[in-house]
Write a protein that holds these residues in place. Structure first.
Motif, mmCIF file in Angstrom:
data_model
loop_
_atom_site.group_PDB
_atom_site.id
_atom_site.type_symbol
_atom_site.label_atom_id
_atom_site.label_comp_id
_atom_site.label_asym_id
_atom_site.label_seq_id
_atom_site.Cartn_x
_atom_site.Cartn_y
_atom_site.Cartn_z
ATOM 1 N N PRO A 54 7.455 -11.171 -4.159
ATOM 2 C CA PRO A 54 6.444 -11.983 -3.769
ATOM 3 C C PRO A 54 6.581 -12.928 -2.702
ATOM 4 O O PRO A 54 5.841 -13.404 -2.121
ATOM 5 C CB PRO A 54 5.800 -12.453 -5.115
ATOM 6 C CG PRO A 54 6.405 -11.520 -6.129
ATOM 7 C CD PRO A 54 7.793 -11.224 -5.803
ATOM 8 N N LEU A 55 8.015 -13.486 -2.668
ATOM 9 C CA LEU A 55 8.345 -14.500 -1.710
ATOM 10 C C LEU A 55 8.452 -13.714 -0.504
ATOM 11 O O LEU A 55 8.185 -14.227 0.788
ATOM 12 C CB LEU A 55 9.494 -15.152 -1.965
ATOM 13 C CG LEU A 55 9.942 -15.918 -3.179
ATOM 14 C CD1 LEU A 55 11.158 -16.318 -3.416
ATOM 15 C CD2 LEU A 55 9.107 -17.164 -3.336
ATOM 16 N N ALA A 56 8.702 -12.498 -0.412
ATOM 17 C CA ALA A 56 8.974 -11.795 0.919
ATOM 18 C C ALA A 56 7.900 -11.121 1.703
ATOM 19 O O ALA A 56 7.757 -10.978 2.791
ATOM 20 C CB ALA A 56 9.925 -10.617 0.874
ATOM 21 N N MET A 57 6.700 -11.048 0.590
ATOM 22 C CA MET A 57 5.516 -10.274 1.097
ATOM 23 C C MET A 57 4.414 -10.944 0.284
ATOM 24 O O MET A 57 4.494 -10.801 -0.909
ATOM 25 C CB MET A 57 5.716 -8.740 1.267
ATOM 26 C CG MET A 57 6.293 -8.088 -0.082
ATOM 27 S SD MET A 57 6.725 -6.147 0.197
ATOM 28 C CE MET A 57 8.071 -6.591 1.206
ATOM 29 N N PRO A 58 2.989 -10.452 0.615
ATOM 30 C CA PRO A 58 1.921 -10.790 -0.143
ATOM 31 C C PRO A 58 1.597 -9.633 -1.108
ATOM 32 O O PRO A 58 2.277 -8.422 -0.810
ATOM 33 C CB PRO A 58 0.782 -11.031 0.884
ATOM 34 C CG PRO A 58 1.493 -10.002 2.127
ATOM 35 C CD PRO A 58 2.713 -10.243 2.121
ATOM 36 N N GLU A 59 0.911 -9.639 -1.870
ATOM 37 C CA GLU A 59 0.467 -8.687 -3.027
ATOM 38 C C GLU A 59 -0.083 -7.516 -2.464
ATOM 39 O O GLU A 59 0.245 -6.630 -2.947
ATOM 40 C CB GLU A 59 -0.605 -9.325 -4.012
ATOM 41 C CG GLU A 59 -1.049 -8.650 -5.129
ATOM 42 C CD GLU A 59 -0.230 -7.890 -6.004
ATOM 43 O OE1 GLU A 59 0.977 -8.661 -6.001
ATOM 44 O OE2 GLU A 59 -0.311 -6.996 -6.688
ATOM 45 N N ILE A 60 -0.999 -7.583 -1.320
ATOM 46 C CA ILE A 60 -1.384 -6.340 -0.815
ATOM 47 C C ILE A 60 -0.203 -5.504 -0.297
ATOM 48 O O ILE A 60 -0.438 -4.312 -0.522
ATOM 49 C CB ILE A 60 -2.186 -6.655 0.406
ATOM 50 C CG1 ILE A 60 -2.799 -5.450 1.388
ATOM 51 C CG2 ILE A 60 -1.842 -7.691 1.460
ATOM 52 C CD1 ILE A 60 -3.871 -4.756 0.458
ATOM 53 N N ASN A 61 0.957 -5.942 0.035
ATOM 54 C CA ASN A 61 1.898 -5.129 0.685
ATOM 55 C C ASN A 61 2.530 -4.330 -0.669
ATOM 56 O O ASN A 61 2.762 -3.182 -0.582
ATOM 57 C CB ASN A 61 3.123 -5.700 1.322
ATOM 58 C CG ASN A 61 2.637 -6.385 2.425
ATOM 59 O OD1 ASN A 61 1.638 -6.947 2.819
ATOM 60 N ND2 ASN A 61 3.396 -6.169 3.805
ATOM 61 N N LEU A 62 2.795 -5.181 -1.671
ATOM 62 C CA LEU A 62 3.381 -4.470 -3.016
ATOM 63 C C LEU A 62 2.280 -3.521 -3.778
ATOM 64 O O LEU A 62 2.771 -2.562 -3.915
ATOM 65 C CB LEU A 62 3.643 -5.626 -3.910
ATOM 66 C CG LEU A 62 4.381 -6.783 -3.451
ATOM 67 C CD1 LEU A 62 4.587 -7.954 -4.392
ATOM 68 C CD2 LEU A 62 5.980 -6.261 -3.427
ATOM 69 N N GLU A 63 0.967 -3.768 -3.238
ATOM 70 C CA GLU A 63 -0.006 -2.814 -3.924
ATOM 71 C C GLU A 63 0.120 -1.478 -3.100
ATOM 72 O O GLU A 63 0.074 -0.582 -3.641
ATOM 73 C CB GLU A 63 -1.384 -3.308 -3.497
ATOM 74 C CG GLU A 63 -1.844 -3.836 -4.973
ATOM 75 C CD GLU A 63 -3.238 -4.766 -4.545
ATOM 76 O OE1 GLU A 63 -4.029 -4.165 -3.852
ATOM 77 O OE2 GLU A 63 -3.572 -5.928 -5.114
ATOM 78 N N LEU A 64 0.194 -1.372 -1.543
ATOM 79 C CA LEU A 64 0.467 -0.455 -0.818
ATOM 80 C C LEU A 64 1.699 0.485 -1.317
ATOM 81 O O LEU A 64 1.688 1.565 -1.454
ATOM 82 C CB LEU A 64 0.751 -0.911 0.607
ATOM 83 C CG LEU A 64 -0.626 -1.215 1.393
ATOM 84 C CD1 LEU A 64 -0.193 -1.612 2.794
ATOM 85 C CD2 LEU A 64 -1.629 -0.239 1.539
ATOM 86 N N MET A 65 2.911 -0.124 -1.644
ATOM 87 C CA MET A 65 3.934 0.234 -2.098
ATOM 88 C C MET A 65 3.955 0.919 -3.305
ATOM 89 O O MET A 65 4.116 1.879 -3.688
ATOM 90 C CB MET A 65 5.191 -0.711 -2.086
ATOM 91 C CG MET A 65 5.639 -1.250 -0.754
ATOM 92 S SD MET A 65 6.858 -2.376 -0.552
ATOM 93 C CE MET A 65 6.960 -2.854 1.189
ATOM 94 N N ARG A 66 3.378 0.278 -4.196
ATOM 95 C CA ARG A 66 2.690 0.820 -5.599
ATOM 96 C C ARG A 66 1.958 1.933 -5.651
ATOM 97 O O ARG A 66 2.137 3.077 -6.254
ATOM 98 C CB ARG A 66 2.022 -0.166 -6.676
ATOM 99 C CG ARG A 66 3.179 -1.217 -7.055
ATOM 100 C CD ARG A 66 2.605 -2.138 -8.207
ATOM 101 N NE ARG A 66 3.007 -3.440 -8.091
ATOM 102 C CZ ARG A 66 2.540 -4.413 -7.630
ATOM 103 N NH1 ARG A 66 1.286 -4.279 -6.996
ATOM 104 N NH2 ARG A 66 3.136 -5.625 -7.746
#
Lengths: 470, 470
Positions: free
Chosen positions: B440-452
């Motif tokens: 989460p330091l490197a990217m916002p939640e929306i990026n992580l959601e896309l990856m998930r």
């Protein structure tokens, strides 16, 4: 404008960008209804020209809420119909995103907006001694954003790689309106999935690019151009793999059929009053136009000699060596104008296949045989060093019915051959709508399902550039 | 073996690969419980060693059906814990996929299995005059499949790019058991989404790679190595961007802190009885180890001179110029052994951050300040030409509690600084489990959601390498 309901939504969209940046009349919208692909034309309901990521986001949110199709558009030079509003709705033209934000000489990077014309960007970095290599033939009018969408290449890709190899990071507005950066401004990255290079080449179906960070290289100080004539297409294509095997790394390796040169000479004369002389003895069927670049004259000369030695084993005419700028410019102008020349006097279907370069000789033979079988003429040229061949199939005297049926069967046969030879449908033009029916030839349903699944993650309502690629 | 129910499934899995290729006893499985990341260890329930894509597919189908976690494993040299079976279940070791299937000299391509050791592959292509540049320090034991999973780099990435830049196509077994090819064996590809480069760097979470098609280059015939000493870390890092700005393109640009050299000299002497002499006057704090390669001695000499001219503006000691093979080998051996040396005498946390290279001086200053603030010692080195710095944080006398709490706070502060400087968490080691809390330091939640979301498309039941990256 389709319905009264949509009418009020369109008014809101116009409000976001301002009246002066929206088109509702057919005469204004016409330009946005077509690109350079065959004679396709699809009229959108509305064209908007936002100028900030926030405006793009506001438009996307509204369209997503109301399930209005959105088609992003760059310079309109596409050759697969990727920017055409086949489902009507809204075209978002990126033409006002035309700023070069920063050229960072310390880190050899640049930050730009997607509506910058490729050549404008190349010239701007060249002034600082820097080099942005991807150079599609349409570089004088195409946009960097469109280059990213299609993963464009051009002649220098053979040494320097394609657009994908130069993008480090991008700001993207997702179909749902969120604004993200795909990565960081770094040369290496193993931090999560590679969204940057997934976005690049996705033909505007996953998001709208609003900023791009490119890496740059130092500009090579020297170059020479060679033009080698061959007695057959096959012989020219055989020579290509042999040249690369010798260890030389040309910065250009273009194949041009005799007919392509003849047509382009005619076109340049008639359209621009220019006379580009290339000897065409009766036994010459094809040429390789080659470039070597670097920082050292002696090395270039040695590499040129290596090429000449390799060519001794092939059936060639006299190799032309161009080291003065005007002759070089002339030869590359000839090459860059093959596409407009071939398209100037006939409707064409432009294919953009790619195979391992050792298989080019077999491909070129097969194309001509298939053309004979289906009764169409094809003019071939392209970035053969990459195994990337442009096949322009000429309509000429063919009837519309024949053109839309039998010729497509022939194209299908070419694609089947390409896949047999370890290749695929598109090297740099993308799939768009023009190659979409042929995708099952290139990959099984499971691959297409994965792609559709990815599309759904980014665009749950399928509003962004729908019905493209698959 | 966890439950009676699973017991019978495990018997079936053993049946697929054969008893001789499965481990159930802890003593046999231990090796598969850890990699090179800190002191992590997680014991799997079962280790299987399939030898064909069909066997991998059969194992995956069975595990998917019964929701058994599967962790793919290469050479076990990972530095982020990506190959560790944190959720127990089955480890699929790829060690029997060790064939080089074809080296295609005509097309400068090779087809290999993922269990081939990187150096074995490099040597095999070198015998044919060809070059596979990615060379992680662990190249003598790591697998090509693991290199793909983590998108490995190594010293030559600065000129030649990372693993991602060499993979054209791969055969992959999906978590659901389907076997696909991601692309075609071509140098350019704009045919659908880029599954190849999505897979590369996905740390074994999207599929299990069973065949790889790489592109190759001609092997450069000449090289020279330079070792430049600097009076401070910051000065060395400042020189890097200046060298690249001069237009030279080194094939290696490594930063090594004084302490890293001292520790490695000690390690090589004690462990291997080797004495690598590098003068370390008291005022010297860091070195740049540089390589230039090419086919022309004169050009290399000229480039070396350019580097020396650039260095005149910096506070350096005497630059060592190594052009004989034994001295070059010695210096690169020193560099390659920094990681084992630093890890030999203390537990470490190995960070792998990357920033735009112009920001390295600010980063190195910040790291030392943060270390001082949190009371830990760090040894820094790495592929600084790419802006990629390895930060080894030493446990030494620190208590376990301090190590697991305060030190992690310090690391968090380093990552925050890295992101501030336009960088990100990992340049080549991946996220795995070790860096996962910091994503989460490197990217916002929306990026992580896309990856998930992407993960779910490939692996709907989340059985493949679960709880890695995000």
């Amino acid at each position: 404008m389709e319905t009264i309901a949509n009418q009020s939504i369109f008014e809101e969209l116009i409000g976001i960008v301002g009246k002066e940046n929206a088109f509702t009349l057919d005469e204004d919208k016409f330009k946005y209804s077509h690109d350079e692909t065959e004679d396709y034309s699809f009229m959108p309901d509305l064209v908007v020209k936002p100028a900030t990521p926030e405006e793009v986001s506001a438009v996307m949110k509204k369209c997503n809420e109301h399930l209005i199709p959105v088609t992003p558009r760059g310079g309109g030079t596409g050759l697969s119909g990727g920017a055409l509003p086949t489902e009507k709705g809204v075209v978002i033209s990126m033409e006002r995103f035309n700023r070069i934000i920063e050229i960072d000489e310390l880190n050899l990077q640049a930050t730009v907006e997607p509506g910058v014309i490729t050549e404008t960007f190349q010239n701007a970095v060249k002034e600082k001694g820097l080099f942005y290599p991807p150079d599609p033939s349409s570089k004088g009018t195409c946009f960097l954003g469109g280059n990213l969408a299609e993963n464009s290449g051009g002649p220098k890709a053979v040494k320097y790689g394609v657009t994908r190899d130069y993008v480090l990071n991008m700001e993207v507005v997702l179909p749902t309106g969120e604004i993200i950066w795909t990565a960081a401004n770094v040369l290496k990255n193993s931090t999560g999935y590679n969204l940057t290079q997934l976005m690049c080449g996705s033909e505007g179906t996953l998001g709208i690019i609003t900023k791009i960070v490119f890496k740059l290289r130092p500009y090579p100080k020297k170059d020479v151009t060679l033009l080698a004539p061959f007695t057959s297409n096959e012989e020219a294509c055989r020579a290509i793999a042999a040249i690369f095997k010798s260890g030389v790394a040309p910065s250009g390796m273009e194949f041009v059929e005799r007919e392509a040169i003849e047509r382009t000479q005619k076109y340049l004369k008639e359209e621009m009053g220019e006379n580009v002389v290339v000897d065409l003895p009766v036994n010459i069927q094809a040429h390789l136009l080659m470039e070597l670049d670097g920082n050292d004259d002696e090395v270039l000369m040695r590499d040129a000699e290596t090429i000449l030695e390799v060519l001794e084993d092939f059936d060639t005419g006299e190799v032309l060596f161009a080291d003065n700028q005007s002759r070089k410019d002339e030869l590359w102008k000839l090459r860059r104008n093959v596409s407009p020349a071939v398209n100037a006097y006939s409707l064409t279907k432009a294919e953009d296949v790619v195979v391992p370069r050792g298989n080019l000789p077999a491909l070129i033979v097969a194309i001509k045989e298939i053309g004979k079988k289906y009764g169409f003429n094809s003019v071939c040229y392209g970035h053969a060093g990459d195994g990337n061949l442009h096949i322009n199939i000429m309509k000429e005297q063919l009837s519309d019915e024949y053109w839309n049926n039998e010729v497509n069967e022939g194209i299908k046969e070419i694609f089947i051959k390409v896949v047999e030879l370890g290749g695929t449908l598109s090297g740099e033009h993308g799939i768009g709508i023009a190659k979409r029916p042929y995708m099952p030839l290139a990959m099984p349903e499971i691959n297409l399902e994965l792609m559709r699944g990815i599309k759904k993650v980014f665009d749950p309502n399928s509003i962004l550039n729908p019905k493209k690629i698959f």
